[in-house]
Design a protein around this motif. Structure first.
Motif, short mmCIF file in Angstrom:
data_model
loop_
_atom_site.label_atom_id
_atom_site.label_comp_id
_atom_site.label_asym_id
_atom_site.label_seq_id
_atom_site.Cartn_x
_atom_site.Cartn_y
_atom_site.Cartn_z
N ARG A 45 0.99 -1.21 -0.08
CA ARG A 45 -0.10 0.00 0.05
C ARG A 45 0.82 1.18 0.03
O ARG A 45 0.40 2.35 -0.76
CB ARG A 45 -0.83 0.02 1.02
N LYS A 101 2.34 2.00 -3.33
CA LYS A 101 1.15 2.57 -4.19
C LYS A 101 1.02 4.12 -3.94
O LYS A 101 0.70 4.69 -5.01
CB LYS A 101 0.01 1.70 -3.95
N THR A 102 1.42 4.42 -2.81
CA THR A 102 1.32 5.81 -2.59
C THR A 102 2.58 6.87 -3.18
O THR A 102 2.72 8.00 -3.10
CB THR A 102 1.24 6.30 -1.06
N ARG A 130 -5.73 -4.36 -7.07
CA ARG A 130 -6.14 -4.77 -5.58
C ARG A 130 -6.39 -3.41 -4.41
O ARG A 130 -5.53 -2.68 -4.61
CB ARG A 130 -4.90 -5.59 -4.89
N GLU A 131 -7.33 -3.47 -4.23
CA GLU A 131 -7.68 -1.98 -3.34
C GLU A 131 -7.03 -2.05 -2.02
O GLU A 131 -6.86 -2.99 -1.31
CB GLU A 131 -9.15 -1.98 -3.04
N GLY A 132 -6.43 -0.99 -1.75
CA GLY A 132 -5.75 -0.78 -0.45
C GLY A 132 -6.13 0.25 0.40
O GLY A 132 -6.97 1.23 -0.10
N LYS A 183 -17.54 8.48 -4.57
CA LYS A 183 -17.38 7.06 -4.50
C LYS A 183 -18.33 6.41 -3.60
O LYS A 183 -18.67 6.72 -2.41
CB LYS A 183 -15.80 6.89 -3.65
N ARG A 203 -7.69 7.95 0.69
CA ARG A 203 -7.22 6.72 -0.20
C ARG A 203 -7.54 7.10 -1.67
O ARG A 203 -6.79 6.87 -2.53
CB ARG A 203 -8.27 5.52 0.03
N LEU A 263 -4.70 9.30 -2.57
CA LEU A 263 -3.50 8.84 -2.89
C LEU A 263 -3.26 7.64 -3.90
O LEU A 263 -2.46 7.12 -4.16
CB LEU A 263 -3.01 7.88 -1.41
N LEU A 270 -5.09 4.76 -4.12
CA LEU A 270 -5.15 3.74 -3.52
C LEU A 270 -6.67 3.05 -4.06
O LEU A 270 -6.76 1.70 -4.05
CB LEU A 270 -5.16 3.47 -2.04
N ILE A 271 -7.55 3.80 -4.04
CA ILE A 271 -9.01 3.41 -4.75
C ILE A 271 -9.30 4.24 -5.79
O ILE A 271 -8.86 5.54 -5.90
CB ILE A 271 -9.84 3.33 -3.78
N LYS A 272 -10.37 3.85 -6.59
CA LYS A 272 -10.55 4.64 -8.12
C LYS A 272 -11.96 5.32 -7.63
O LYS A 272 -12.72 4.77 -6.95
CB LYS A 272 -10.80 3.71 -9.26
#
Lengths: 245, 289
Positions: A87, A90-91, A243-245, B11, B46, B49, B51-53
Protein backbone atom coordinates in the motif's frame (compact mmCIF):
# COMPACT_ATOMS: atom_id res chain seq x y z
CA UNK A 1 17.17 -1.82 -7.10
CA UNK A 2 19.98 -2.63 -4.68
CA UNK A 3 17.95 -1.55 -1.65
CA UNK A 4 14.89 -3.58 -2.57
CA UNK A 5 17.00 -6.69 -3.25
CA UNK A 6 18.56 -6.10 0.16
CA UNK A 7 15.04 -6.00 1.64
CA UNK A 8 14.13 -9.31 -0.04
CA UNK A 9 17.30 -10.96 1.26
CA UNK A 10 16.79 -9.57 4.77
CA UNK A 11 13.18 -10.80 4.86
CA UNK A 12 14.25 -14.26 3.66
CA UNK A 13 17.23 -14.65 5.98
CA UNK A 14 15.38 -16.86 8.46
CA UNK A 15 14.01 -19.16 5.76
CA UNK A 16 17.38 -19.32 3.99
CA UNK A 17 19.09 -20.20 7.26
CA UNK A 18 16.53 -22.93 7.98
CA UNK A 19 16.71 -24.52 4.52
CA UNK A 20 20.49 -24.10 4.52
CA UNK A 21 20.70 -26.00 7.81
CA UNK A 22 18.46 -28.81 6.52
CA UNK A 23 20.54 -28.88 3.32
CA UNK A 24 23.73 -29.21 5.38
CA UNK A 25 22.25 -32.13 7.35
CA UNK A 26 21.07 -33.80 4.11
CA UNK A 27 24.44 -33.39 2.41
CA UNK A 28 26.31 -34.83 5.39
CA UNK A 29 23.92 -37.81 5.48
CA UNK A 30 24.15 -38.34 1.71
CA UNK A 31 27.95 -38.18 1.78
CA UNK A 32 28.03 -40.62 4.70
CA UNK A 33 25.82 -43.00 2.71
CA UNK A 34 28.14 -42.62 -0.30
CA UNK A 35 31.19 -43.27 1.88
CA UNK A 36 29.48 -46.30 3.35
CA UNK A 37 28.76 -47.54 -0.18
CA UNK A 38 32.48 -47.47 -0.94
CA UNK A 39 34.11 -48.27 2.36
CA UNK A 40 31.49 -49.11 4.98
CA UNK A 41 28.64 -51.52 5.73
CA UNK A 42 26.76 -50.92 2.48
CA UNK A 43 29.89 -51.87 0.47
CA UNK A 44 29.59 -55.38 1.91
CA UNK A 45 25.94 -55.76 0.87
CA UNK A 46 26.24 -56.21 -2.89
CA UNK A 47 22.53 -56.24 -3.64
CA UNK A 48 21.73 -53.14 -1.61
CA UNK A 49 24.80 -51.38 -2.97
CA UNK A 50 23.74 -52.25 -6.51
CA UNK A 51 20.30 -50.73 -5.94
CA UNK A 52 21.86 -47.58 -4.52
CA UNK A 53 24.34 -47.29 -7.40
CA UNK A 54 21.41 -47.54 -9.85
CA UNK A 55 19.61 -44.82 -7.94
CA UNK A 56 22.47 -42.49 -7.15
CA UNK A 57 20.34 -39.65 -8.52
CA UNK A 58 18.43 -39.63 -5.24
CA UNK A 59 21.65 -38.87 -3.36
CA UNK A 60 22.69 -36.38 -6.03
CA UNK A 61 19.56 -34.27 -6.27
CA UNK A 62 17.61 -34.73 -3.04
CA UNK A 63 19.41 -31.87 -1.18
CA UNK A 64 18.57 -29.53 -4.08
CA UNK A 65 14.85 -29.92 -3.38
CA UNK A 66 15.39 -28.49 0.10
CA UNK A 67 17.64 -25.63 -0.92
CA UNK A 68 15.54 -24.61 -3.93
CA UNK A 69 12.99 -22.99 -1.61
CA UNK A 70 15.48 -21.01 0.45
CA UNK A 71 13.95 -17.92 -1.13
CA UNK A 72 10.27 -17.92 -1.92
CA UNK A 73 9.05 -14.67 -3.53
CA UNK A 74 5.42 -15.41 -2.67
CA UNK A 75 6.36 -15.36 1.02
CA UNK A 76 7.95 -11.92 0.75
CA UNK A 77 4.99 -10.77 -1.33
CA UNK A 78 2.67 -11.55 1.59
CA UNK A 79 5.17 -9.84 3.90
CA UNK A 80 4.78 -6.76 1.70
CA UNK A 81 1.00 -7.00 1.74
CA UNK A 82 0.59 -7.76 5.45
CA UNK A 83 3.02 -5.07 6.61
CA UNK A 84 1.31 -2.41 4.47
CA UNK A 85 4.44 -1.96 2.33
CA UNK A 86 2.55 -2.71 -0.88
CA UNK A 87 0.00 0.00 0.00
CA UNK A 88 2.89 2.33 0.86
CA UNK A 89 4.53 1.66 -2.53
CA UNK A 90 1.26 2.53 -4.23
CA UNK A 91 1.37 5.97 -2.61
CA UNK A 92 4.80 6.60 -4.15
CA UNK A 93 5.98 6.79 -7.74
CA UNK A 94 7.70 3.42 -7.34
CA UNK A 95 6.47 1.07 -10.05
CA UNK A 96 4.93 -2.25 -9.06
CA UNK A 97 6.68 -3.73 -12.12
CA UNK A 98 9.92 -3.02 -10.28
CA UNK A 99 8.56 -4.52 -7.08
CA UNK A 100 7.88 -7.80 -8.92
CA UNK A 101 11.04 -7.48 -11.03
CA UNK A 102 13.14 -7.23 -7.87
CA UNK A 103 11.58 -10.46 -6.59
CA UNK A 104 12.38 -12.21 -9.89
CA UNK A 105 15.99 -10.94 -9.83
CA UNK A 106 16.38 -12.00 -6.18
CA UNK A 107 15.02 -15.42 -7.12
CA UNK A 108 17.62 -15.67 -9.89
CA UNK A 109 20.39 -14.65 -7.49
CA UNK A 110 19.29 -17.23 -4.93
CA UNK A 111 18.81 -20.01 -7.48
CA UNK A 112 22.22 -19.26 -9.03
CA UNK A 113 23.67 -19.67 -5.55
CA UNK A 114 21.66 -22.86 -5.06
CA UNK A 115 22.97 -24.19 -8.38
CA UNK A 116 26.57 -23.32 -7.47
CA UNK A 117 26.34 -24.91 -4.00
CA UNK A 118 24.73 -28.03 -5.44
CA UNK A 119 27.41 -28.28 -8.14
CA UNK A 120 30.04 -28.21 -5.39
CA UNK A 121 28.09 -30.87 -3.54
CA UNK A 122 27.96 -33.01 -6.70
CA UNK A 123 31.71 -32.61 -7.08
CA UNK A 124 32.23 -33.64 -3.46
CA UNK A 125 29.91 -36.63 -3.83
CA UNK A 126 31.69 -37.63 -7.06
CA UNK A 127 35.10 -37.33 -5.39
CA UNK A 128 33.98 -39.46 -2.44
CA UNK A 129 32.55 -42.09 -4.80
CA UNK A 130 35.54 -41.90 -7.13
CA UNK A 131 33.41 -41.31 -10.25
CA UNK A 132 34.11 -37.57 -10.43
CA UNK A 133 31.54 -35.09 -11.73
CA UNK A 134 29.74 -35.76 -14.99
CA UNK A 135 28.48 -32.97 -17.25
CA UNK A 136 25.17 -34.82 -17.53
CA UNK A 137 24.69 -34.55 -13.75
CA UNK A 138 25.34 -30.81 -13.83
CA UNK A 139 22.96 -30.52 -16.76
CA UNK A 140 20.22 -32.34 -14.81
CA UNK A 141 20.95 -30.11 -11.82
CA UNK A 142 20.55 -27.05 -14.01
CA UNK A 143 17.23 -28.26 -15.41
CA UNK A 144 15.97 -29.02 -11.94
CA UNK A 145 17.03 -25.58 -10.72
CA UNK A 146 15.16 -23.95 -13.60
CA UNK A 147 12.14 -26.15 -12.80
CA UNK A 148 12.15 -24.92 -9.18
CA UNK A 149 12.48 -21.36 -10.44
CA UNK A 150 9.32 -21.95 -12.49
CA UNK A 151 7.50 -23.33 -9.42
CA UNK A 152 8.55 -20.26 -7.40
CA UNK A 153 7.45 -17.94 -10.21
CA UNK A 154 4.11 -19.71 -10.39
CA UNK A 155 3.65 -19.30 -6.64
CA UNK A 156 4.56 -15.62 -6.95
CA UNK A 157 1.90 -15.17 -9.61
CA UNK A 158 -0.71 -16.94 -7.46
CA UNK A 159 0.15 -14.54 -4.62
CA UNK A 160 -0.78 -11.61 -6.88
CA UNK A 161 -4.16 -13.21 -7.60
CA UNK A 162 -5.10 -14.61 -4.19
CA UNK A 163 -6.76 -12.12 -1.88
CA UNK A 164 -4.86 -13.24 1.22
CA UNK A 165 -2.58 -15.97 2.55
CA UNK A 166 -5.51 -18.32 3.22
CA UNK A 167 -6.76 -17.98 -0.35
CA UNK A 168 -3.19 -18.51 -1.59
CA UNK A 169 -2.88 -21.73 0.40
CA UNK A 170 -6.31 -22.87 -0.79
CA UNK A 171 -5.26 -22.37 -4.43
CA UNK A 172 -2.04 -24.33 -3.85
CA UNK A 173 -3.85 -27.19 -2.11
CA UNK A 174 -6.45 -27.30 -4.91
CA UNK A 175 -3.72 -27.33 -7.57
CA UNK A 176 -1.81 -30.14 -5.85
CA UNK A 177 -5.05 -32.12 -5.34
CA UNK A 178 -6.02 -31.71 -9.00
CA UNK A 179 -2.53 -32.82 -10.06
CA UNK A 180 -2.80 -35.86 -7.79
CA UNK A 181 -6.22 -36.70 -9.22
CA UNK A 182 -4.89 -36.34 -12.77
CA UNK A 183 -1.88 -38.47 -11.88
CA UNK A 184 -3.93 -41.34 -10.38
CA UNK A 185 -4.88 -43.11 -13.68
CA UNK A 186 -1.21 -42.93 -14.75
CA UNK A 187 -0.14 -44.44 -11.46
CA UNK A 188 -2.82 -47.16 -11.64
CA UNK A 189 -1.62 -48.04 -15.15
CA UNK A 190 1.94 -48.33 -13.90
CA UNK A 191 0.94 -50.55 -11.00
CA UNK A 192 -0.90 -52.82 -13.38
CA UNK A 193 1.97 -52.85 -15.85
CA UNK A 194 4.71 -53.50 -13.30
CA UNK A 195 2.68 -55.69 -11.00
CA UNK A 196 4.92 -57.69 -8.65
CA UNK A 197 8.06 -55.63 -9.09
CA UNK A 198 9.83 -53.68 -6.34
CA UNK A 199 9.60 -49.90 -6.11
CA UNK A 200 13.22 -49.51 -7.19
CA UNK A 201 12.63 -51.70 -10.27
CA UNK A 202 9.61 -49.59 -11.15
CA UNK A 203 11.70 -46.42 -10.89
CA UNK A 204 14.33 -47.95 -13.18
CA UNK A 205 11.75 -49.02 -15.74
CA UNK A 206 9.97 -45.70 -15.52
CA UNK A 207 13.22 -43.88 -16.14
CA UNK A 208 13.84 -45.93 -19.27
CA UNK A 209 10.31 -45.37 -20.47
CA UNK A 210 10.45 -41.62 -19.91
CA UNK A 211 13.94 -41.22 -21.43
CA UNK A 212 12.70 -40.22 -24.93
CA UNK A 213 10.63 -37.44 -23.40
CA UNK A 214 13.55 -35.95 -21.47
CA UNK A 215 14.78 -34.04 -24.53
CA UNK A 216 11.67 -31.86 -24.27
CA UNK A 217 12.29 -31.00 -20.63
CA UNK A 218 14.98 -28.40 -21.25
CA UNK A 219 13.14 -26.31 -23.87
CA UNK A 220 9.94 -26.66 -21.86
CA UNK A 221 11.67 -25.39 -18.73
CA UNK A 222 13.08 -22.41 -20.62
CA UNK A 223 9.70 -21.57 -22.13
CA UNK A 224 7.97 -21.91 -18.76
CA UNK A 225 10.64 -19.80 -17.06
CA UNK A 226 10.44 -16.94 -19.58
CA UNK A 227 6.62 -17.10 -19.50
CA UNK A 228 6.68 -17.06 -15.71
CA UNK A 229 8.89 -13.95 -15.62
CA UNK A 230 6.76 -12.10 -18.20
CA UNK A 231 3.49 -13.18 -16.59
CA UNK A 232 4.58 -11.86 -13.20
CA UNK A 233 6.04 -8.58 -14.40
CA UNK A 234 3.28 -7.62 -16.82
CA UNK A 235 0.15 -9.34 -15.49
CA UNK A 236 1.01 -9.83 -11.80
CA UNK A 237 1.91 -6.17 -11.31
CA UNK A 238 -1.38 -5.08 -12.91
CA UNK A 239 -3.29 -7.40 -10.58
CA UNK A 240 -1.46 -5.87 -7.62
CA UNK A 241 -2.35 -2.39 -8.81
CA UNK A 242 -6.01 -3.34 -8.98
CA UNK A 243 -5.96 -4.73 -5.47
CA UNK A 244 -7.71 -2.06 -3.39
CA UNK A 245 -5.73 -0.89 -0.38
CA UNK B 1 -2.44 28.25 -5.23
CA UNK B 2 -4.01 25.21 -3.65
CA UNK B 3 -2.01 22.15 -2.70
CA UNK B 4 -5.15 20.02 -3.05
CA UNK B 5 -8.30 20.76 -5.01
CA UNK B 6 -11.13 18.28 -4.71
CA UNK B 7 -14.23 18.86 -6.85
CA UNK B 8 -17.47 16.87 -6.83
CA UNK B 9 -15.72 13.73 -5.71
CA UNK B 10 -17.93 10.66 -5.46
CA UNK B 11 -17.21 7.10 -4.43
CA UNK B 12 -19.82 4.50 -3.57
CA UNK B 13 -19.38 1.38 -1.53
CA UNK B 14 -21.94 -1.07 -0.31
CA UNK B 15 -23.62 0.88 2.50
CA UNK B 16 -21.53 4.05 2.17
CA UNK B 17 -21.30 6.92 -0.27
CA UNK B 18 -18.82 9.74 -0.44
CA UNK B 19 -21.29 12.22 -1.81
CA UNK B 20 -20.05 14.85 -4.24
CA UNK B 21 -17.51 16.39 -1.90
CA UNK B 22 -15.46 19.49 -2.73
CA UNK B 23 -12.80 21.32 -0.74
CA UNK B 24 -9.36 22.89 -1.17
CA UNK B 25 -6.19 22.78 0.88
CA UNK B 26 -4.33 26.08 0.40
CA UNK B 27 -0.60 25.77 -0.18
CA UNK B 28 1.49 26.47 2.90
CA UNK B 29 -1.28 25.52 5.32
CA UNK B 30 -2.35 22.66 7.57
CA UNK B 31 -5.83 21.47 6.80
CA UNK B 32 -7.48 19.49 9.57
CA UNK B 33 -9.82 16.89 8.17
CA UNK B 34 -12.26 15.99 10.91
CA UNK B 35 -15.21 13.70 11.30
CA UNK B 36 -16.31 10.76 13.36
CA UNK B 37 -15.23 7.21 12.53
CA UNK B 38 -16.81 6.05 9.27
CA UNK B 39 -17.54 9.61 8.11
CA UNK B 40 -15.47 9.22 4.94
CA UNK B 41 -12.06 10.63 5.92
CA UNK B 42 -10.07 7.51 5.07
CA UNK B 43 -11.98 6.97 1.82
CA UNK B 44 -11.18 10.54 0.76
CA UNK B 45 -7.50 10.04 1.63
CA UNK B 46 -7.36 6.73 -0.24
CA UNK B 47 -8.82 8.47 -3.27
CA UNK B 48 -6.22 11.24 -2.97
CA UNK B 49 -3.43 8.67 -2.79
CA UNK B 50 -4.81 6.70 -5.71
CA UNK B 51 -5.31 3.59 -3.58
CA UNK B 52 -8.91 3.34 -4.77
CA UNK B 53 -10.61 4.62 -7.90
CA UNK B 54 -13.13 7.44 -7.82
CA UNK B 55 -16.57 7.07 -9.39
CA UNK B 56 -16.62 10.71 -10.50
CA UNK B 57 -15.19 14.12 -9.75
CA UNK B 58 -11.66 15.44 -9.92
CA UNK B 59 -8.63 15.69 -7.67
CA UNK B 60 -5.76 18.05 -8.30
CA UNK B 61 -2.67 17.86 -6.16
CA UNK B 62 0.08 20.47 -6.46
CA UNK B 63 -1.72 21.69 -9.58
CA UNK B 64 -1.76 18.28 -11.30
CA UNK B 65 -4.48 15.70 -11.79
CA UNK B 66 -3.72 12.82 -9.43
CA UNK B 67 -4.55 10.16 -12.04
CA UNK B 68 -3.23 11.69 -15.27
CA UNK B 69 0.02 12.84 -13.66
CA UNK B 70 0.18 10.05 -11.12
CA UNK B 71 3.95 9.60 -10.98
CA UNK B 72 4.74 13.29 -10.90
CA UNK B 73 2.23 13.86 -8.11
CA UNK B 74 3.30 10.83 -6.10
CA UNK B 75 6.96 11.77 -6.24
CA UNK B 76 6.11 15.02 -4.41
CA UNK B 77 3.83 13.72 -1.69
CA UNK B 78 4.26 11.63 1.44
CA UNK B 79 1.58 9.56 3.11
CA UNK B 80 1.50 8.77 6.80
CA UNK B 81 -0.87 6.09 8.04
CA UNK B 82 -2.13 5.18 11.50
CA UNK B 83 0.39 2.34 11.61
CA UNK B 84 3.83 2.05 10.09
CA UNK B 85 3.75 0.40 6.64
CA UNK B 86 7.15 -1.25 6.91
CA UNK B 87 8.25 -4.77 7.75
CA UNK B 88 8.68 -5.60 11.42
CA UNK B 89 11.91 -7.48 10.65
CA UNK B 90 13.69 -4.38 9.31
CA UNK B 91 15.59 -1.82 11.36
CA UNK B 92 15.56 1.97 10.90
CA UNK B 93 19.03 1.77 9.35
CA UNK B 94 17.99 -0.96 6.90
CA UNK B 95 14.88 1.01 6.02
CA UNK B 96 17.03 3.84 4.72
CA UNK B 97 18.70 1.49 2.22
CA UNK B 98 15.30 0.25 1.06
CA UNK B 99 13.69 3.69 0.76
CA UNK B 100 16.65 5.04 -1.18
CA UNK B 101 15.32 2.80 -3.97
CA UNK B 102 11.72 3.89 -3.57
CA UNK B 103 12.30 7.67 -3.54
CA UNK B 104 14.53 9.30 -6.13
CA UNK B 105 15.05 12.25 -3.74
CA UNK B 106 15.74 10.19 -0.64
CA UNK B 107 18.04 12.18 1.66
CA UNK B 108 20.03 9.90 3.96
CA UNK B 109 21.50 12.83 5.87
CA UNK B 110 18.08 14.34 6.65
CA UNK B 111 16.77 10.91 7.68
CA UNK B 112 19.75 10.39 9.95
CA UNK B 113 19.13 13.81 11.54
CA UNK B 114 15.51 12.89 12.25
CA UNK B 115 16.55 9.56 13.78
CA UNK B 116 18.88 11.44 16.14
CA UNK B 117 16.30 14.08 16.91
CA UNK B 118 13.59 11.52 17.70
CA UNK B 119 16.04 9.31 19.62
CA UNK B 120 15.15 6.40 17.40
CA UNK B 121 17.45 3.38 17.65
CA UNK B 122 19.03 2.53 14.32
CA UNK B 123 19.53 -1.16 14.91
CA UNK B 124 16.34 -2.11 16.72
CA UNK B 125 13.76 -3.98 14.65
CA UNK B 126 10.64 -2.00 13.80
CA UNK B 127 8.49 -4.71 15.39
CA UNK B 128 10.17 -4.01 18.73
CA UNK B 129 9.51 -0.26 18.69
CA UNK B 130 6.71 1.35 20.71
CA UNK B 131 3.66 2.84 18.95
CA UNK B 132 5.06 6.35 19.45
CA UNK B 133 8.47 5.41 18.08
CA UNK B 134 6.92 3.70 15.07
CA UNK B 135 4.92 6.81 14.31
CA UNK B 136 7.99 9.01 14.68
CA UNK B 137 9.92 6.70 12.37
CA UNK B 138 7.13 6.90 9.81
CA UNK B 139 7.15 10.68 10.01
CA UNK B 140 10.95 10.69 9.70
CA UNK B 141 10.66 8.69 6.47
CA UNK B 142 7.90 10.97 5.19
CA UNK B 143 10.03 14.07 5.78
CA UNK B 144 13.24 12.67 4.32
CA UNK B 145 12.49 12.81 0.64
CA UNK B 146 11.60 16.49 0.30
CA UNK B 147 7.87 15.96 -0.16
CA UNK B 148 5.82 19.08 -0.80
CA UNK B 149 2.61 17.67 0.62
CA UNK B 150 2.04 15.44 3.62
CA UNK B 151 -1.17 13.46 3.74
CA UNK B 152 -1.83 11.93 7.10
CA UNK B 153 -4.58 9.56 8.09
CA UNK B 154 -5.12 9.47 11.87
CA UNK B 155 -1.38 9.89 12.35
CA UNK B 156 -1.69 11.08 15.95
CA UNK B 157 -4.33 8.58 17.07
CA UNK B 158 -3.26 6.30 19.92
CA UNK B 159 -0.22 8.39 20.84
CA UNK B 160 0.38 9.87 24.28
CA UNK B 161 0.12 13.69 24.62
CA UNK B 162 3.89 14.17 24.88
CA UNK B 163 4.63 12.36 21.62
CA UNK B 164 1.64 14.03 19.94
CA UNK B 165 2.94 17.46 20.90
CA UNK B 166 6.40 16.60 19.66
CA UNK B 167 4.96 15.50 16.33
CA UNK B 168 2.75 18.57 16.01
CA UNK B 169 5.82 20.77 16.54
CA UNK B 170 7.57 18.97 13.70
CA UNK B 171 4.61 19.66 11.43
CA UNK B 172 4.78 23.35 12.25
CA UNK B 173 8.50 23.32 11.52
CA UNK B 174 7.83 21.58 8.19
CA UNK B 175 5.43 24.38 7.31
CA UNK B 176 8.14 27.01 7.76
CA UNK B 177 8.71 26.39 4.08
CA UNK B 178 5.72 28.12 2.47
CA UNK B 179 5.58 25.65 -0.39
CA UNK B 180 4.87 22.75 1.98
CA UNK B 181 1.33 21.76 2.97
CA UNK B 182 -0.34 19.19 5.20
CA UNK B 183 -3.68 17.43 5.16
CA UNK B 184 -4.17 15.90 8.59
CA UNK B 185 -7.13 13.67 9.16
CA UNK B 186 -8.01 13.15 12.79
CA UNK B 187 -10.87 12.84 15.18
CA UNK B 188 -8.72 14.34 17.93
CA UNK B 189 -9.91 17.91 17.48
CA UNK B 190 -7.65 19.29 20.22
CA UNK B 191 -4.63 18.62 18.01
CA UNK B 192 -6.22 20.50 15.16
CA UNK B 193 -7.21 23.39 17.45
CA UNK B 194 -3.49 23.77 18.12
CA UNK B 195 -2.03 23.63 14.67
CA UNK B 196 -4.58 23.67 11.86
CA UNK B 197 -5.01 26.76 9.70
CA UNK B 198 -8.07 25.40 7.96
CA UNK B 199 -10.62 22.74 8.79
CA UNK B 200 -12.87 20.51 6.74
CA UNK B 201 -15.61 18.66 8.55
CA UNK B 202 -17.07 15.58 6.93
CA UNK B 203 -20.02 13.54 8.14
CA UNK B 204 -21.81 10.59 6.52
CA UNK B 205 -19.88 11.15 3.31
CA UNK B 206 -20.80 14.84 3.00
CA UNK B 207 -18.79 17.97 3.69
CA UNK B 208 -20.55 20.01 6.34
CA UNK B 209 -18.01 22.75 6.87
CA UNK B 210 -14.81 23.82 5.21
CA UNK B 211 -12.72 26.95 5.62
CA UNK B 212 -10.34 28.83 7.86
CA UNK B 213 -10.41 27.26 11.33
CA UNK B 214 -10.62 30.54 13.26
CA UNK B 215 -13.48 31.79 11.08
CA UNK B 216 -15.40 28.56 11.63
CA UNK B 217 -14.87 28.59 15.38
CA UNK B 218 -15.62 32.30 15.71
CA UNK B 219 -18.75 32.20 13.58
CA UNK B 220 -20.25 29.42 15.71
CA UNK B 221 -21.38 29.80 19.30
CA UNK B 222 -22.97 27.82 22.08
CA UNK B 223 -26.24 29.19 23.39
CA UNK B 224 -26.83 28.30 27.02
CA UNK B 225 -30.30 28.63 28.45
CA UNK B 226 -33.00 27.03 30.61
CA UNK B 227 -35.21 24.32 29.16
CA UNK B 228 -38.14 26.72 29.27
CA UNK B 229 -36.24 29.27 27.15
CA UNK B 230 -35.59 26.80 24.33
CA UNK B 231 -39.00 27.40 22.79
CA UNK B 232 -38.08 31.07 22.30
CA UNK B 233 -35.11 30.16 20.10
CA UNK B 234 -35.76 29.89 16.38
CA UNK B 235 -34.99 26.29 15.29
CA UNK B 236 -33.41 27.64 12.09
CA UNK B 237 -30.76 29.44 14.15
CA UNK B 238 -29.40 26.32 15.79
CA UNK B 239 -27.75 23.16 14.51
CA UNK B 240 -28.83 20.97 17.40
CA UNK B 241 -29.44 21.30 21.12
CA UNK B 242 -28.22 19.25 24.04
CA UNK B 243 -30.92 19.07 26.68
CA UNK B 244 -29.95 18.01 30.20
CA UNK B 245 -31.23 18.40 33.75
CA UNK B 246 -29.05 21.47 34.11
CA UNK B 247 -30.41 23.27 31.08
CA UNK B 248 -29.88 23.50 27.34
CA UNK B 249 -26.80 24.00 25.23
CA UNK B 250 -27.42 24.67 21.55
CA UNK B 251 -24.94 25.28 18.78
CA UNK B 252 -25.60 28.33 16.66
CA UNK B 253 -24.08 28.61 13.21
CA UNK B 254 -24.23 32.42 13.14
CA UNK B 255 -22.92 33.89 16.36
CA UNK B 256 -23.45 37.53 15.41
CA UNK B 257 -27.04 36.97 14.43
CA UNK B 258 -27.76 35.12 17.67
CA UNK B 259 -26.11 37.82 19.76
CA UNK B 260 -28.47 40.34 18.18
CA UNK B 261 -31.59 38.19 18.41
CA UNK B 262 -31.16 36.66 21.85
CA UNK B 263 -29.63 39.41 23.96
CA UNK B 264 -30.84 38.01 27.28
CA UNK B 265 -29.34 34.57 26.76
CA UNK B 266 -25.75 33.45 27.41
CA UNK B 267 -23.82 32.99 24.18
CA UNK B 268 -20.38 31.44 24.59
CA UNK B 269 -17.56 30.73 22.23
CA UNK B 270 -17.20 27.16 21.10
CA UNK B 271 -14.55 24.64 20.12
CA UNK B 272 -14.04 22.34 17.15
CA UNK B 273 -15.02 19.39 19.31
CA UNK B 274 -18.35 20.99 20.24
CA UNK B 275 -18.99 21.96 16.65
CA UNK B 276 -18.36 18.37 15.59
CA UNK B 277 -20.60 16.96 18.34
CA UNK B 278 -23.54 19.25 17.58
CA UNK B 279 -23.28 18.80 13.81
CA UNK B 280 -23.12 15.01 14.07
CA UNK B 281 -26.45 15.13 15.98
CA UNK B 282 -28.06 17.69 13.71
CA UNK B 283 -30.71 15.26 12.49
CA UNK B 284 -32.00 14.73 16.01
CA UNK B 285 -32.56 18.44 16.67
CA UNK B 286 -32.73 18.05 20.44
CA UNK B 287 -30.74 15.35 22.16
CA UNK B 288 -29.95 14.19 25.64
CA UNK B 289 -26.69 12.68 26.82
Amino acid sequence: MKGMIYKEITLSRKQAFMTGSIFAIFTVLCILVRLSMEYGNIADDTEWRGHLIDNLWILRYLPLVVLAFSYNPSVTMYDDIDSGFLRFCKTTSYSLNYLIGVKVITLLIFETGVFAVNTLYLALLGTVGGEGIAFSSVSVLFKMTVFFCVINLLMLFISTIAKNKKAFEAILVTAVTLLAVAYTPFLMGLMEKYNGRTDIDILDLLRLELAPMLKYVQPLCVVLFVSGVLLNIFVGSKLLERREG
Amino acid sequence: MNAIEISDLTKSYDGFKLDNISFNVPQGSIMGFIGQNGAGKTTTIRLLLGLIKRDSGSIKMLGLDNIECENEVKSQIAAVFDDIPFHNQLTAAQLSTVLADVFSQWDKAVYSEYLDRFNLPRKKKIGQLSKGMRMKLQIATALSHHAKLLIMDEATTGLDPVVRNEILDIFLEYLQDDSNSILLSSHITSDLEKIADCVTFIDKGKILLTGVKDDIVESHAVIKCKKSDLKDIDKNDIISAHVSDFGVEALAADRKLCEKKYSGITIDSTTLEEIMLFYVRRDKGEWTS
